[in-house]
Motif scaffolding. Structure first.
Motif, mmCIF file in Angstrom:
data_model
loop_
_atom_site.group_PDB
_atom_site.id
_atom_site.type_symbol
_atom_site.label_atom_id
_atom_site.label_comp_id
_atom_site.label_asym_id
_atom_site.label_seq_id
_atom_site.Cartn_x
_atom_site.Cartn_y
_atom_site.Cartn_z
ATOM 1 N N VAL A 1 39.985 29.859 35.768
ATOM 2 C CA VAL A 1 41.195 30.305 35.084
ATOM 3 C C VAL A 1 40.830 30.569 33.628
ATOM 4 C CG1 VAL A 1 43.595 29.774 34.533
ATOM 5 C CG2 VAL A 1 42.554 28.764 36.567
ATOM 6 N N VAL A 2 41.123 31.769 33.159
ATOM 7 C CA VAL A 2 40.882 32.122 31.768
ATOM 8 C C VAL A 2 42.210 32.552 31.167
ATOM 9 C CG1 VAL A 2 39.632 33.623 30.168
ATOM 10 C CG2 VAL A 2 38.533 32.894 32.290
ATOM 11 N N MET A 3 42.558 31.953 30.043
ATOM 12 C CA MET A 3 43.784 32.333 29.350
ATOM 13 C C MET A 3 43.456 33.463 28.375
ATOM 14 S SD MET A 3 45.985 30.379 30.722
ATOM 15 C CE MET A 3 47.362 30.773 29.676
ATOM 16 N N VAL A 4 44.178 34.575 28.492
ATOM 17 C CA VAL A 4 43.966 35.745 27.635
ATOM 18 C C VAL A 4 45.310 36.149 27.059
ATOM 19 C CG1 VAL A 4 43.207 38.143 27.542
ATOM 20 C CG2 VAL A 4 41.993 36.527 28.997
ATOM 21 N N ALA A 5 45.501 35.890 25.766
ATOM 22 C CA ALA A 5 46.726 36.267 25.050
ATOM 23 C C ALA A 5 47.982 35.873 25.823
ATOM 24 C CB ALA A 5 46.716 37.757 24.739
ATOM 25 N N GLY A 6 47.997 34.633 26.305
ATOM 26 C CA GLY A 6 49.181 34.113 26.991
ATOM 27 C C GLY A 6 49.233 34.388 28.473
ATOM 28 N N ASN A 7 48.263 35.084 29.025
ATOM 29 C CA ASN A 7 48.222 35.366 30.459
ATOM 30 C C ASN A 7 47.142 34.527 31.125
ATOM 31 O OD1 ASN A 7 50.202 37.479 30.412
ATOM 32 N ND2 ASN A 7 48.646 38.817 29.538
ATOM 33 N N ALA A 8 47.473 33.959 32.284
ATOM 34 C CA ALA A 8 46.493 33.204 33.055
ATOM 35 C C ALA A 8 45.842 34.150 34.055
ATOM 36 C CB ALA A 8 47.166 32.050 33.784
ATOM 37 N N CYS A 9 44.526 34.289 33.957
ATOM 38 C CA CYS A 9 43.765 35.170 34.846
ATOM 39 C C CYS A 9 42.921 34.297 35.766
ATOM 40 C CB CYS A 9 42.871 36.102 34.043
ATOM 41 S SG CYS A 9 43.754 37.086 32.817
ATOM 42 N N PHE A 10 43.079 34.486 37.064
ATOM 43 C CA PHE A 10 42.399 33.661 38.052
ATOM 44 C C PHE A 10 41.251 34.421 38.694
ATOM 45 C CE2 PHE A 10 46.464 31.760 37.541
ATOM 46 C CZ PHE A 10 46.302 30.421 37.802
ATOM 47 N N GLY A 11 40.162 33.727 38.920
ATOM 48 C CA GLY A 11 39.042 34.267 39.679
ATOM 49 C C GLY A 11 38.697 33.290 40.784
ATOM 50 N N ILE A 12 38.667 33.782 42.008
ATOM 51 C CA ILE A 12 38.335 32.937 43.159
ATOM 52 C C ILE A 12 36.947 33.331 43.637
ATOM 53 C CG2 ILE A 12 38.933 32.372 45.546
ATOM 54 C CD1 ILE A 12 41.859 32.850 44.765
ATOM 55 N N TYR A 13 36.067 32.358 43.734
ATOM 56 C CA TYR A 13 34.689 32.569 44.146
ATOM 57 C C TYR A 13 34.470 31.702 45.372
ATOM 58 C CZ TYR A 13 29.705 33.419 43.129
ATOM 59 O OH TYR A 13 28.398 33.821 43.161
ATOM 60 N N ALA A 14 34.154 32.316 46.502
ATOM 61 C CA ALA A 14 34.075 31.570 47.750
ATOM 62 C C ALA A 14 32.841 31.937 48.554
ATOM 63 C CB ALA A 14 35.329 31.818 48.587
ATOM 64 N N SER B 1 46.457 35.140 47.811
ATOM 65 C CA SER B 1 47.867 35.466 48.042
ATOM 66 C C SER B 1 48.729 34.208 47.959
ATOM 67 C CB SER B 1 48.016 36.135 49.406
ATOM 68 O OG SER B 1 49.356 36.400 49.687
ATOM 69 N N ASP B 2 48.251 33.114 48.555
ATOM 70 C CA ASP B 2 48.989 31.845 48.499
ATOM 71 C C ASP B 2 49.096 31.327 47.071
ATOM 72 O OD1 ASP B 2 49.296 31.934 51.246
ATOM 73 O OD2 ASP B 2 47.679 30.492 51.645
#
Length: 160
Positions: free
Chosen positions: A119-132, A145-146
């Motif tokens: 999770v990276v916070m960028v100017a008030g937005n939470a950006c998620f990256g899923i690595y599997a 999606s969940d």
């Protein structure tokens, strides 16, 4: 981040907290509050700082000892999910007039681990990256999606 205001060194100084996730809790607010309580308690207990100190001592040991302890520490029976939260720029950033809107991190997977979420916070937005690992988590797209549904539940509960 275990860096203090007196710490003048550059770069990251991260540590770990181990918490049980309340995946069986149906209420989204109660889930968030449970994670918040567990995280706050571990911060009060100084758990992250203690692990940071242990890693600093580990760095002084011979390489074979480091490898053995790192292997034991990263064993999938100790933990099976890594979630990393990194603060990004708190104010809007631009490159050649284009606003940075998202940063999606790829948190490395430990050996025999199946999933990490960054999770990276960028100017008030939470950006998620899923690595599997696709052999362990073949439906990471469903997880994404969940995750979006769970975040929408929290926003709705907050009246946003």
């Amino acid at each position: 981040d275990v860096r203090t205001s007196a710490d003048a060194a550059e770069g990251n100084r991260i540590s770990f907290l181990f918490i049980a996730l309340p995946c069986d809790e149906p209420d989204p607010v109660a889930r968030l509050e449970a994670v918040g309580r567990a995280t706050a308690q571990r911060r009060r207990d100084g758990e992250a700082e203690d692990l940071d100190t242990a890693f600093r001592v580990l760095a002084l040991t011979p390489q074979p000892v480091q490898r053995a302890l790192a292997h034991a520490f990263a064993h999938p029976r100790l933990f099976n999910l890594t979630i990393s939260s990194v603060p990004g720029p708190a104010v809007p950033r631009y490159l050649r007039g284009c606003r940075l809107r998202e940063v999606h991190s790829a948190v490395p997977l430990g050996a025999r681990h199946g999933l990490s979420i960054g999770v990276v916070m960028v100017a008030g937005n939470a950006c998620f990256g899923i690595y599997a690992d696709p052999s362990t988590v073949p439906d990471a797209d469903v997880l994404a999606s969940d995750l979006e549904v769970a975040l929408d539940e929290l926003l709705e509960a907050a009246g946003a």
